[in-house]
Structures are given as structure tokens and as C-alpha cells.
Design an enzyme around this catalytic site. Structure first.
Site, PDB file in Angstrom:
ATOM      1  N   PRO A 137       0.791  -1.192  -0.099  1.00  0.00           N
ATOM      2  CG  PRO A 137      -0.696  -1.584   1.654  1.00  0.00           C
ATOM      3  CD  PRO A 137       0.465  -2.003   1.201  1.00  0.00           C
ATOM      4  CG  PHE A 138       3.035   4.288  -2.688  1.00  0.00           C
ATOM      5  CD1 PHE A 138       4.402   3.897  -2.447  1.00  0.00           C
ATOM      6  CD2 PHE A 138       2.833   5.441  -2.738  1.00  0.00           C
ATOM      7  CE1 PHE A 138       5.494   4.879  -2.742  1.00  0.00           C
ATOM      8  CE2 PHE A 138       3.839   6.495  -3.202  1.00  0.00           C
ATOM      9  CZ  PHE A 138       5.135   5.959  -3.015  1.00  0.00           C
ATOM     10  N   GLY A 139       0.740   5.604  -0.230  1.00  0.00           N
ATOM     11  CA  GLY A 139      -0.138   6.807  -0.037  1.00  0.00           C
ATOM     12  C   GLY A 139       0.903   7.999  -0.729  1.00  0.00           C
ATOM     13  N   GLY A 140       1.306   8.764   0.406  1.00  0.00           N
ATOM     14  CA  GLY A 140       2.175   9.842  -0.298  1.00  0.00           C
ATOM     15  C   GLY A 140       3.891   9.499  -0.492  1.00  0.00           C
ATOM     16  CB  THR A 142       6.286  10.839   3.471  1.00  0.00           C
ATOM     17  OG1 THR A 142       5.079  10.251   4.112  1.00  0.00           O
ATOM     18  CG2 THR A 142       5.421  11.511   2.418  1.00  0.00           C
ATOM     19  CD  GLU A 277       4.922   0.528  10.321  1.00  0.00           C
ATOM     20  OE1 GLU A 277       5.844   0.172   9.555  1.00  0.00           O
ATOM     21  OE2 GLU A 277       5.433   0.605  11.608  1.00  0.00           O
ATOM     22  N   GLY A 278       0.198  -1.100   6.811  1.00  0.00           N
ATOM     23  CA  GLY A 278      -0.202  -1.752   5.461  1.00  0.00           C
ATOM     24  C   GLY A 278       0.030  -3.420   5.615  1.00  0.00           C
ATOM     25  CB  THR A 279       1.694  -5.515   7.913  1.00  0.00           C
ATOM     26  OG1 THR A 279       1.102  -5.088   9.125  1.00  0.00           O
ATOM     27  CG2 THR A 279       2.884  -4.867   7.616  1.00  0.00           C
ATOM     28  CE1 TYR A 478      11.803  13.774  13.754  1.00  0.00           C
ATOM     29  CE2 TYR A 478      13.798  15.136  13.329  1.00  0.00           C
ATOM     30  CZ  TYR A 478      12.722  14.182  12.913  1.00  0.00           C
ATOM     31  OH  TYR A 478      12.653  14.125  11.458  1.00  0.00           O
TER      32      TYR A 478
END
Length: 579
Positions: A137-140, A142, A277-279, A478
Site C-alpha cells: 500500500p502506498f499513500g504519499g 513519505t 503499516e499496511g501489513t 528527535y
């Protein structure tokens, strides 16, 4: 607060982030500083290879599955041409970018399929399961943790690699429903950050979710990775905002949550999907909490004698005023990040460094704050209350212009990494979070691990850190690091990532606060959730995706090998996914 100019990149050259025509570049002062700090030669340019020179293997997708996919979504929405495949050959992690810049598209899918509805997503999964084809699966696109590369795991048989298709959700951009009374919005997964806000603003609403990837990232990506935005201290993380989702799995569609503001109807299955995460399935729609569009905004900036003192001030603030009284944006830079950012800010930054030095603080820690709302007096009250606490904790006020300058360039970081990589600079980030009592220890340990891994063979490095998400119980950390790239930058990067990740786990931090797991953190997830946790994730995978076609190699750690001759769970899945 960076000294930026803008230049354009020809479309014939692969580029890493956003619109190449809008790409900013570091100015002369910034390059002078970097030359002094890490020995970078600005004239030593290593541009990306042209698209036509990127190495791309032939598609492994056979005629039968290709025809079936065309029947599922229409032939015009199945792409096997060079540019489509290359532009889906990974996300925005340093390894992803480096491979493509140097002409390696080994993680490119065999085809890109673009469905137009949840029903078409389901049909694509059916076809791929039948033909033993993996689906990413692929969105932006990023992901900065290797979350969308077309990794093939050899599941089609010994010594063989199964075909992989990328499922691009860019056509799923409907605003299904906006409910101003309940302050909820139901959005299809392919809507990108700016499109989300454009759809909500006419209703006087906002999602308030602004990660650095805002320009490119999507609703589905936010939910799938448990994203946090730059204003999440005020508006909340995505896992705070999402109340419902539609998820298509190889075993059918899940419709979760959204019926009521709260429920006691068993464990919250929505949490199985958030961060998956699309898994486990493909998120096609999400219902999210939205907030009134702010009409009032105030900025503030403070400096402290050290990062430790400033962190204590933030803890005191959040525990004094509660989450509802906090600034919406809280960004605290440690001493190194403060000095670098103020140096790169040019004349204004130099004036601020002189100002803090004259007041007895030669190594300040800078805190940038932003308050938003619809009631002027309420915003003023929160700002005043914060000022009292921060002053009492040793902070000194700086001009609000400092905060405004940060806000103007807050989405420029991904562009700047491309500029740095053009000059053979290894530039990357990693993040974690921990409780307040452990934060000083983790901050010191992780920084030392990164520096130690970078500063070998006489190399110099810049290692910076900031807090950008504040909770009553703790905060995020971060890190950004820069050094001259070695002869093998990927090996250099791996040494840093491994050292930092090992240290974070040992020092009691989470392996990821908001970047997700992907491939980069997968090996360390087991240490955080334990073998039983890994077993639970694998049981969910077995139930929802028994053939193991969804985003192989991401998120879910491998189980340890069983006794000799005994088939492990991953092998059993792979056998069922045969060609």
C-alpha cells in the site's frame, strides 16, 4: 530560520522530495558553517543520475495476473512503465534516497495499480492472493523507515522472488462526510495534507495535523503509521484523533469504530489497524476528530541556560496547566541544535547569540512556542500562564519573531536533505520518546551513540536534538545528524542506525515515537514488545492476511527458528502464497 534560496531541478533527473521547482537551497552562510563544522566542500557535487540511467529489472508480473489487475481497476490504471515503477521504488529514508540517486531501483515494484474505490482495492487483493503477488500500500510515499519499498521475500518458492505490485491510493480522495456538530470528518485515504485542510476550512474546521511531510503525506499514511504533527501537543497525535476506519483485508472488509464517542464493546479493534503499516489491511477511509479553525495565533520564544533546565521547565508547564493549557506547538532545541540553527539564520541568529551571551548564557537552549484558538482571551490566558511558569523555571523571553521565522521554514527540511546529499553529506534523522525521569539519560546516551558511530577515521559530525511533542509523563527526542559521506554511505548509515537503536532500547526509550517501524526498526521491535507481543502480531497477520501478501518484510519481526525439521510460522504463510 534557515538562510534559503530557491532553485529548480529538471524533471529528467530523479529528485527526492516534493515539487523540484519549489526546492529551496542553503545559502552561502550555511555552507560556510558546514564547511567549518564537518569539512564539506560545497563544490564537490554528486547529483542524482538521470531517470533514463536508473537500473530497473524487467517486470516479473506474468500475463495472467496483469490481465486480472487490468480487469479489476481498468487497464489505464495499471502502470508498468519506467517512471511509475521508479517513483514507487521506496519512500524517503536515507537508504531509499541514496539508492535511487545512484541509479539503483532494485526495490521498484513490478507494476503500480491505482484503484478508484474500496471495492476495487478488495478485488486487487483477491487477484494478488490468487496469483501469489505481494502488495505494498502506498499513500504519499513519505516513509522514512523503509516502509513502502517493494521488498520481495522469495515466498513464491525456493530460490524465486515473487512479483510485487504497489497499490497507489491517489484516486481515493473523496470527502465522505463532514459533521460540524460532532466535529468529525470521514475522509478517503488518498487525501494529502493540504487537501485535507482545503476540504475542512469551508466548514470552519481543521485537522490540525502538520507533520513535516504535510505536503505529501496522506490520511491513510497518517493512520497506518500513528503519525504525530508539529502541533500535536495541542491537537493530539493521529491515534488520538482517529475514531473509525474502513480497512480492506484479503479476508474481507473491516468497518471499525465511529458509532459512538466511546464504547465498552470489547477490546478496541481500531487499535489493530492504527499503526499497522499496511501489513494487515489497506486503509481506505478514516473518521477523525476535527477542531474549530483557529482565528487567533500567537507566537513566543524563550531561551534557557541548558537543555536540562529547559526540559524541566516544559515538564513543570505541562504538569501545571494540563494538556488543555499547553501551547499547540512546543519545540525545544538542545544546545547544539540551537547554535547551528541560529548560525544558519544569518544576521538575526547572530544577534540572538550575542544577546544570550551578554546575559550569561553562551550555550542556550531555544524554546519555540505557538498558541492557536478561536477566543482571543483564552489564547492570551494560556500564553500568560505559560510565561509565568517558564520565567519561574529560569527561562528568558525572546522576540516572537524567532517563532515566526521557524514557522515560515518548518516544511523545508526534506528539501534541504536533497541539497545536502547533492554535496555528499550524510544527513538523516531518528527519534524516540521516554518518561521525564529517564529523559536526561536517554538524551545523553543516544547522542553519544550517534556521535561515536559517525566520528570514525577522523570524521567530524553535527548531532542535534529537539523535543517536539510534550506529554504529562514525558516527551519525544528527535535527533538530526550530519557528516561527510564515507565511501560506502549505506554502511555508514547502518552503523549509526544500529548503534542508536541498540542504545535507545537499552536506555529505556521507544524504538519510534512517530516515524513508525517499517524495515529500519523491525529488528528492534521484538525487544520492545517481547516474544509474546510478536506472536500476537503474527496471529493477527495469519487471521487477516493468511497468504502473507501485504507489505512483506515490514513492521512484524521474524519469529526465532523452531526445532530442526519444524516449520516456522513465516514459512507456513509463504507456502500458502505459492506461485
Amino acid at each position: 530560520m534557515n538562510d534559503l534560496v530557491t532553485h529548480s531541478i529538471p524533471r529528467s533527473v530523479w529528485h527526492g522530495w516534493g515539487d523540484p521547482a519549489e526546492r529551496p537551497a542553503l545559502g552561502d552562510e550555511a555552507w560556510t558553517e558546514l564547511a567549518a563544522r564537518i569539512g564539506v566542500d560545497r563544490s564537490d557535487v554528486a547529483p542524482p543520475v538521470p531517470i533514463d540511467e536508473v537500473r530497473l529489472r524487467p517486470s516479473r508480473l506474468g500475463e495472467a495476473p496483469l490481465a486480472a489487475l487490468a480487469g479489476a481497476v481498468g487497464p489505464e490504471h495499471v502502470h508498468t512503465d519506467r517512471r511509475w515503477r521508479i517513483e514507487h521504488a521506496g519512500g524517503k529514508s536515507y537508504p531509499d534516497l541514496y539508492r535511487l540517486r545512484t541509479g539503483d531501483a532494485s526495490q521498484a515494484p513490478d507494476a503500480v495499480v491505482v484503484p478508484g474505490s474500496a471495492a476495487q482495492v478488495g478485488e486487487v487483493l483477491r487477484v494478488c492472493e490468487e496469483h501469489g503477488v505481494a502488495v505494498v500500500p502506498f499513500g504519499g510515499g513519505t516513509s522514512v523507515v523503509g516502509g513502502v519499498g517493494a521488498v520481495s521475500d522469495g515466498a513464491s518458492g525456493p530460490g524465486r522472488q515473487r512479483a510485487v505490485v504497489t497499490l497507489d491510493l491517489r484516486r481515493l480522495t473523496r470527502v465522505v462526510k463532514v459533521d460540524p456538530k460532532s466535529r468529525l470528518a470521514t475522509l478517503e485515504a488518498g487525501l494529502r495534507g493540504p487537501e485535507i485542510e482545503q476540504s475542512l476550512h469551508p466548514h470552519g474546521l481543521t485537522l490540525g495535523h502538520y507533520p513535516q511531510s504535510h505536503q505529501e503525506a496522506t490520511v491513510g499514511g497518517y493512520v497506518a503509521t500513528r503519525s504525530a504533527g508539529q502541533a500535536s501537543t495541542g491537537y493530539g497525535r493521529v491515534d488520538d484523533l482517529v475514531v473509525g476506519a474502513r480497512v480492506v483485508t484479503p479476508r474481507g472488509e473491516l468497518v471499525l469504530g465511529g458509532r459512538a464517542p466511546a464504547s465498552a464493546a470489547g477490546p478496541r479493534l481500531l487499535d489493530v489497524v492504527v499503526g499497522s503499516e499496511g501489513t494487515l489491511g489497506v486503509i481506505t477511509e478514516a473518521t477523525v476528530r476535527v477542531a474549530p479553525l483557529p482565528t487567533v495565533k500567537r507566537h513566543g520564544a524563550w531561551f534557557f541556560p541548558s537543555f536540562a533546565v529547559a526540559a524541566t521547565a516544559l515538564r513543570t508547564l505541562v504538569q501545571s496547566v494540563g494538556h488543555g493549557g499547553m501551547p499547540d506547538v512546543c519545540r525545544l532545541s538542545d544546545e547544539d541544535e540551537t547554535r547551528v540553527n541560529l548560525t544558519l539564520a544569518g544576521a538575526m541568529g547572530q544577534r540572538l547569540l550575542r544577546y544570550t551571551d551578554l546575559r550569561g548564557t553562551s550555550t542556550p537552549a531555544l524554546l519555540v512556542l505557538v498558541w492557536e484558538g478561536t477566543d482571543r482571551s483564552e489564547v492570551r490566558h494560556r500564553r500568560t500562564a505559560a510565561g509565568r511558569v517558564l520565567s519561574r523555571c529560569g527561562g528568558r523571553r525572546l522576540p516572537a519573531q524567532v517563532s515566526r521565522a521557524w514557522e515560515r521554514t518548518r516544511f523545508s527540511g526534506p528539501y534541504l536533505r536533497d541539497e545536502l546529499m547533492d554535496r555528499r553529506v550524510l544527513a538523516d534523522t531518528l527519534e524516540t520518546a521516554t518518561t521525564w525521569d529517564n529523559l536526561p539519560r536517554l538524551h545523553t546516551a543516544a547522542r553519544a551513540a550517534i556521535s561515536g558511530a559517525l566520528e570514525v577515521e577522523g570524521r567530524r559530525a553535527v548531532v542535534m536534538c529537539h523535543v517536539s511533542h510534550v506529554y504529562a509523563a514525558g516527551a519525544s527526542l528527535y535527533y538530526t545528524f550530519l557528516t561527510a559521506a564515507a565511501e560506502d554511505p549505506l554502511a555508514q548509515w547502518r552503523s549509526v542506525k544500529t548503534a542508536a537503536s541498540d542504545t535507545i532500547i537499552r536506555a529505556g526509550g521507544t524504538i519510534t515515537h512517530h516515524h513508525a517501524v517499517g524495515t529500519d526498526h523491525r529488528a528492534h521491535l521484538a525487544a520492545e514488545i517481547g516474544p509474546l507481543g510478536v506472536g500476537i502480531l503474527r496471529a493477527l497477520k495469519e487471521q487477516l492476511d493468511p497468504a502473507g501478501i501485504l507489505n512483506p518484510g515490514k513492521l512484524i519481526p521474524d519469529l526465532p527458528p523452531g526445532p530442526p525439521g519444524e516449520e516456522t510460522a513465516p514459512t507456513a504463510q509463504h507456502a500458502r502464497a505459492g506461485a
